[in-house]
Design a protein around this motif. Structure first.
Motif, short mmCIF file in Angstrom:
data_model
loop_
_atom_site.label_atom_id
_atom_site.label_comp_id
_atom_site.label_asym_id
_atom_site.label_seq_id
_atom_site.Cartn_x
_atom_site.Cartn_y
_atom_site.Cartn_z
N TYR A 111 53.77 43.27 31.01
CA TYR A 111 53.40 44.39 30.15
C TYR A 111 53.06 43.88 28.76
CZ TYR A 111 54.87 47.33 33.97
OH TYR A 111 54.96 47.92 35.20
N GLU A 161 56.42 51.15 32.24
CA GLU A 161 55.30 51.84 31.59
C GLU A 161 55.79 52.62 30.37
OE1 GLU A 161 53.20 54.37 34.26
OE2 GLU A 161 52.46 52.72 35.52
N ASP A 185 56.62 50.07 27.66
CA ASP A 185 55.41 49.46 27.11
C ASP A 185 54.63 50.46 26.25
OD1 ASP A 185 53.87 46.89 27.24
OD2 ASP A 185 52.27 48.25 27.87
#
Length: 511
Positions: A137, A362, A365
């Motif tokens: 990431y 996700e 990040d």
């Protein structure tokens, strides 16, 4: 702080990702055709459920997306459904221990240190190392060097980072006093000594009184104030120092004795605040920025703002400036970068569910991205702010209600030119602060993650042993103990606090 060791892992995965597809008998408004043959109506993936627990300030917004527009937007963006346990630290630290002790391990949760509580979870496999995930990431990978929560060489938590330039080791000096005495900014410990002595002895404020001294430090609750910058010049950086195949505490090194020798002489010659031993942090700062009695202090660069707000208001010709870290007798020079520790840990149960671990990463990040920063600060466009001529006009009442920053754990590292900048201070002070930050960047040293390593013996003795060493350092500086007797103090530390066992445990963390 003591923590319960009674806990067990959560029984199973909270939710597996469900995908559904149905075959439509005929094409309709919501149906699609595949090659003109059989129609296939596709439904979006169901939101992935994520159970999170972390500490956040003292004011907590609604954690229900039904009543929080920021949370609702974030859930829709990530296609997740959050179950959040968010509290102030004092409440959180007890609640999370109870949750985990009962077997209710969140998918991700925060903890502020590497202690027996977390080490037990690591050893049992209840949480996972994160290195391989971080590298996938981009926004997290940029920050990886600042994730210092390690155990036996692996990274176990995502830290909420800060810019390391926000250090408390910044050298600052009264420029008007230098000019008054015809002196230059010091570059070495020898030059610093000369300047500090002149500040103490030569009436730099020209008021005909002996009411100034060179160096401001302090001491309170068994901790020193504003000494880190001096220690850097003597090569004292990390808590544990490798000597051969062993580790020793930094106070057991020759560098530390050289530092004590310099400080003791400076105190004896009147260069250091004579009352430092009974001067706490706030009082030490006040003597420098409000009373104007000290000429040199190694502290946060925001003291420039405080000086303008206080002493300079009634003494407009007074001025302090930041300068480069001084160079010590062995060529050492630097400033310890300011870093956070602890962070967000991820459970093994969550990692074993591909959908969960993907959404967790996700989410993290996103928080560390520019878009995540915008969400953190301004919220959602059209709800919490609107754009007008390229500027964000914030709806403060809605932003205050929803507190979007409460729903992202990570954030990008603050730009150097923004660190400690205050809008209420003058352009001159602001520019000096920005230039000081940029000057300092090349001297920053990131602390070794081993500084924060867990040791069962250290956990047992840490507070008492710190008080023992620091109180003896005070005695040495004030001349009550001779530096030549320091080795005996170190030996007492080893004998009294199981030093050899402690160091063996530190060494085991370095493997």
């Amino acid at each position: 702080m003591a923590f319960s060791k009674s806990w067990k892992q959560a029984a199973g995965v909270l939710l597996a990702l469900a995908l559904a597809a149905t075959t439509a008998a005929c094409g309709g408004a919501d149906s699609t055709k595949d090659g003109g043959d059989n129609g296939a109506e596709k439904t979006a993936a169901e939101p992935v459920k994520l159970k999170l627990a972390y500490d956040f300030g003292n004011t907590i917004p609604s954690t229900s997306s039904d009543s929080n527009e920021a949370l609702k937007w974030l859930e829709n963006k990530l296609n997740v459904k959050f179950e959040m346990n968010v509290n102030s630290w004092e409440i959180y630290k007890e609640k999370i221990r109870v949750m985990i002790a009962s077997g209710d391990v969140p998918d991700a949760f925060t903890w502020r240190q590497m202690d027996d509580f977390i080490v037990n979870m690591i050893k049992s496999g209840a949480v996972i190392p994160l290195d391989e995930y971080i590298d996938k990431y981009p926004n997290l990978k940029k920050q990886k060097d600042l994730y210092l929560t390690k155990y036996q060489g692996k990274t176990w938590a995502i830290t909420n980072v800060r810019n390391p330039v926000a250090t408390g080791d910044v050298p600052m000096i009264r420029k008007d006093w230098l000019d008054s005495l015809g002196l230059q900014v010091p570059k070495t410990t020898d030059e610093l000594y000369t300047v500090a002595k002149a500040f103490s002895d030569n009436d730099p404020d020209k008021n005909g009184k002996k009411d100034t001294y060179g160096i401001q430090i302090g001491f309170a609750t068994n901790s020193f104030v504003a000494t880190g910058g001096f220690q850097q010049a003597f090569g004292i950086m990390d808590t544990w120092v490798k000597q051969g195949d062993k580790y020793v505490p930094n106070f057991a090194t020759q560098n530390f004795k050289d530092y004590l020798t310099w400080m003791a002489k400076a105190y004896k010659d009147g260069l250091i605040d004579p009352d430092f031993a009974v001067t706490d942090g706030r009082t030490a700062e006040s003597k420098f920025v409000s009373k104007g009695t000290a000429g040199i202090m190694f502290h946060y660069i925001s003291r420039l703002n405080d000086f303008e707000d206080n002493y300079q208001k009634t003494n407009p010709n007074a001025k302090i400036i930041p300068f480069e870290p001084i160079k010590g007798p062995n060529g050492s020079q630097g400033a310890a970068g300011r870093t956070n520790y602890g962070g967000l840990f991820i459970s093994k149960e969550a990692a074993e569910d591909p959908a969960k671990i993907e959404k967790l990463m996700e989410w993290l990040d996103f928080g560390a991205s520019p878009d995540g920063y915008n969400f953190n600060v301004y919220g959602v466009e059209g709800i919490h702010y609107t754009k007008n001529n390229g500027k964000n006009e914030v709806k403060n009442d809605v932003l205050t209600r929803d507190m979007p920053g409460a729903f992202v754990w990570t954030q990008p590292m603050q730009a150097t030119e923004e660190v400690f900048v205050s809008k209420k201070n003058s352009e001159a002070t602001t520019q000096m602060l920005i230039e000081g930050n940029k000057m300092l960047e090349k001297f920053l040293k990131i602390p070794d993650s081993l500084n924060f390593a867990f040791s069962a013996t250290g956990s047992k003795y840490n507070a008492e042993s710190t008080a023992f060493i620091n109180n003896n350092v005070v005695k040495v500086i004030m001349g009550n103990i001779n530096v030549k007797d320091w080795d005996s103090i170190v030996k007492q530390w080893y004998d009294r606090f199981e030093g050899n066992k402690w160091m063996e445990e530190i060494a085991s963390n370095a493997k």
